[in-house]
Write an enzyme that holds these catalytic residues in place. Structure first.
Site, PDB file in Angstrom:
ATOM      1  N   ASN A  15       0.885  -1.185   0.000  1.00 54.07           N
ATOM      2  CA  ASN A  15       0.000   0.000   0.000  1.00 54.07           C
ATOM      3  C   ASN A  15       0.918   1.228   0.000  1.00 54.07           C
ATOM      4  O   ASN A  15       1.730   1.396   0.907  1.00 54.07           O
ATOM      5  CB  ASN A  15      -0.849  -0.043   1.269  1.00 54.07           C
ATOM      6  CG  ASN A  15      -2.143   0.739   1.214  1.00 54.07           C
ATOM      7  OD1 ASN A  15      -2.813   0.837   2.224  1.00 54.07           O
ATOM      8  ND2 ASN A  15      -2.526   1.275   0.081  1.00 54.07           N
ATOM      9  N   CYS A  76      -6.621   4.795   8.009  1.00 57.49           N
ATOM     10  CA  CYS A  76      -5.723   4.093   7.080  1.00 57.49           C
ATOM     11  C   CYS A  76      -4.796   3.214   7.909  1.00 57.49           C
ATOM     12  O   CYS A  76      -3.841   3.704   8.521  1.00 57.49           O
ATOM     13  CB  CYS A  76      -4.929   5.080   6.234  1.00 57.49           C
ATOM     14  SG  CYS A  76      -3.768   4.239   5.129  1.00 57.49           S
ATOM     15  N   GLY A  77      -5.082   1.934   7.928  1.00 57.28           N
ATOM     16  CA  GLY A  77      -4.317   0.999   8.761  1.00 57.28           C
ATOM     17  C   GLY A  77      -2.865   0.890   8.325  1.00 57.28           C
ATOM     18  O   GLY A  77      -1.940   1.018   9.141  1.00 57.28           O
ATOM     19  N   ARG A 216     -11.916   3.178  -1.717  1.00 53.95           N
ATOM     20  CA  ARG A 216     -12.558   4.473  -1.947  1.00 53.95           C
ATOM     21  C   ARG A 216     -11.465   5.525  -2.165  1.00 53.95           C
ATOM     22  O   ARG A 216     -10.514   5.610  -1.389  1.00 53.95           O
ATOM     23  CB  ARG A 216     -13.384   4.820  -0.695  1.00 53.95           C
ATOM     24  CG  ARG A 216     -14.041   6.173  -0.730  1.00 53.95           C
ATOM     25  CD  ARG A 216     -14.809   6.437   0.540  1.00 53.95           C
ATOM     26  NE  ARG A 216     -13.956   6.667   1.711  1.00 53.95           N
ATOM     27  CZ  ARG A 216     -14.366   7.223   2.837  1.00 53.95           C
ATOM     28  NH1 ARG A 216     -15.622   7.602   2.967  1.00 53.95           N
ATOM     29  NH2 ARG A 216     -13.544   7.383   3.855  1.00 53.95           N
ATOM     30  N   CYS A 224      -4.892  -3.072   1.872  1.00 49.80           N
ATOM     31  CA  CYS A 224      -5.673  -2.085   2.625  1.00 49.80           C
ATOM     32  C   CYS A 224      -5.843  -2.601   4.052  1.00 49.80           C
ATOM     33  O   CYS A 224      -6.511  -3.621   4.269  1.00 49.80           O
ATOM     34  CB  CYS A 224      -7.037  -1.854   1.962  1.00 49.80           C
ATOM     35  SG  CYS A 224      -8.071  -0.676   2.867  1.00 49.80           S
ATOM     36  N   GLY A 225      -5.231  -1.907   5.001  1.00 50.29           N
ATOM     37  CA  GLY A 225      -5.233  -2.367   6.387  1.00 50.29           C
ATOM     38  C   GLY A 225      -6.591  -2.272   7.062  1.00 50.29           C
ATOM     39  O   GLY A 225      -7.008  -3.189   7.786  1.00 50.29           O
ATOM     40  N   SER A 226      -7.295  -1.148   6.830  1.00 48.56           N
ATOM     41  CA  SER A 226      -8.608  -1.020   7.478  1.00 48.56           C
ATOM     42  C   SER A 226      -9.585  -2.043   6.887  1.00 48.56           C
ATOM     43  O   SER A 226     -10.459  -2.567   7.595  1.00 48.56           O
ATOM     44  CB  SER A 226      -9.152   0.404   7.354  1.00 48.56           C
ATOM     45  OG  SER A 226      -9.147   0.848   6.016  1.00 48.56           O
TER      46      SER A 226
END
Ligand SMILES: N[C@@H](CCC[C@H](N)C(=O)O)C(=O)O
Length: 303
Positions: A15, A76-77, A216, A224-226
């Site tokens: 990411n 944002c993880g 998004r 994508c961490g979240s």
């Protein structure tokens, strides 16, 4: 105020993250700067994590998050792990309390170099995710894509972990779906008044998932961490797994797993790596940037 600030090109499982040091300033990284940085192949990114001076007592920094299209994100993880690694390399501190628009995040760099972030509590209420329609049970909402009698994707689990997520359960490799085609349709579906991050999740055991995400404001990203947090929580919530899972992020180049634990106190803890690539200076108004000559990671000699 100086025209430029320091930044680091980093990544969390691929990411692409720009960590921008805005401490000591009152202005913000502009959407125009974000768009210009993303238009340049060398600095193209998924999220900017702008580190600002703390706003609340007991916190180490305020973090402003921008997607590569210039819009704001609440969480944002992967980027948060990058911020922790950057601050730890600078100061030697290992434990941090960060603040975002979504709340307080407690985080720590662990002895093995991975970073753990308490992403807070999941939100399941339909109007807080938010969804456009009332659902008593958001673990399986009415939404589908493809032919009405044979949908390609359907009945996602919806939730927020600061930002909105829809998790579509799939029974084969997420890489075998045309997410590039379905992602934008679902991100912008009228069901999601603030849009949504769209994830395909395959249950691979009662303690593991394989995921792929359309973000998004950023599109297809390598991780994508979240979304990993949302997939882990939703899997446990729907009885597909236990409360601690490893996530094999299908597109992450290193294929290192993320660990997601939905603790009994309702907090979601994400643990995984972050990687520094190079540093430079950037004008936060225009996005004009320059790369530093230094080749060694900050704090490398101290490790
Ligand atoms: N890559 C991030 C999520 C980024 C925010 C997202 N695109 C949004 O707008 O909500 C992560 O690692 O969590």
């Amino acid at each position: 105020m100086s025209a430029t600030v320091e930044f680091a090109k980093m990544n969390g499982l691929g990411n692409k993250i720009l960590v921008v040091d805005m401490r000591g300033r009152t202005d913000k990284v502009t959407p125009q700067a974000a768009i210009a940085l993303n238009a340049d192949a060398a600095t193209a990114f998924d999220q900017i994590m702008a580190i600002h001076d703390p706003k609340a007592e007991g916190t180490d920094a305020w973090i402003d998050i921008l997607n590569c299209d210039g819009t704001k994100a609440q969480a944002c993880g992967n980027g948060t792990r990058c911020v922790v690694q950057a601050l730890s390399a600078e100061t030697g501190q290992k434990v941090f309390t960060l603040q975002t628009v979504a709340g307080i995040l407690n985080a720590a760099e662990l002895a093995d170099g991975t970073i753990s972030v308490d992403m807070g509590r999941p939100v399941f209420e339909w109007d807080k995710i938010p969804l456009a329609e009332e659902f008593f049970d958001t673990s399986r909402i009415e939404l589908q894509i493809g032919p009405i009698d044979n949908p390609v994707l359907h009945s996602p689990s919806a939730m927020s972990i600061g930002n909105p997520h829809a998790i579509f359960w799939v029974d084969r490799d997420p890489m075998s779906f045309d997410l590039e085609r379905f992602g934008p349709l679902l991100e912008n579906h009228p069901m999601f008044p603030e849009k949504a991050n769209i994830t395909l999740a395959q249950v691979t055991s009662d303690a593991s998932l394989r995921t792929r995400t359309w973000e998004r404001g950023a599109g297809l990203t390598l991780a994508c961490g979240s979304a990993a947090c949302a997939a882990g929580v939703s899997a446990a919530r729907t009885g597909r797994t236990g409360r601690k899972v490893t996530i094999d992020v299908a597109t992450a180049p290193s294929r290192q797993p993320l660990t997601i634990e939905w603790r009994e106190d309702d907090h979601v803890v994400m643990t995984g790596p972050a990687e520094w690539e190079w540093s430079g200076t950037v004008d936060p108004v225009t996005g004009a940037w320059q790369r530093d000559e230094a080749v060694e990671a900050p704090g490398a000699e101290a490790k």
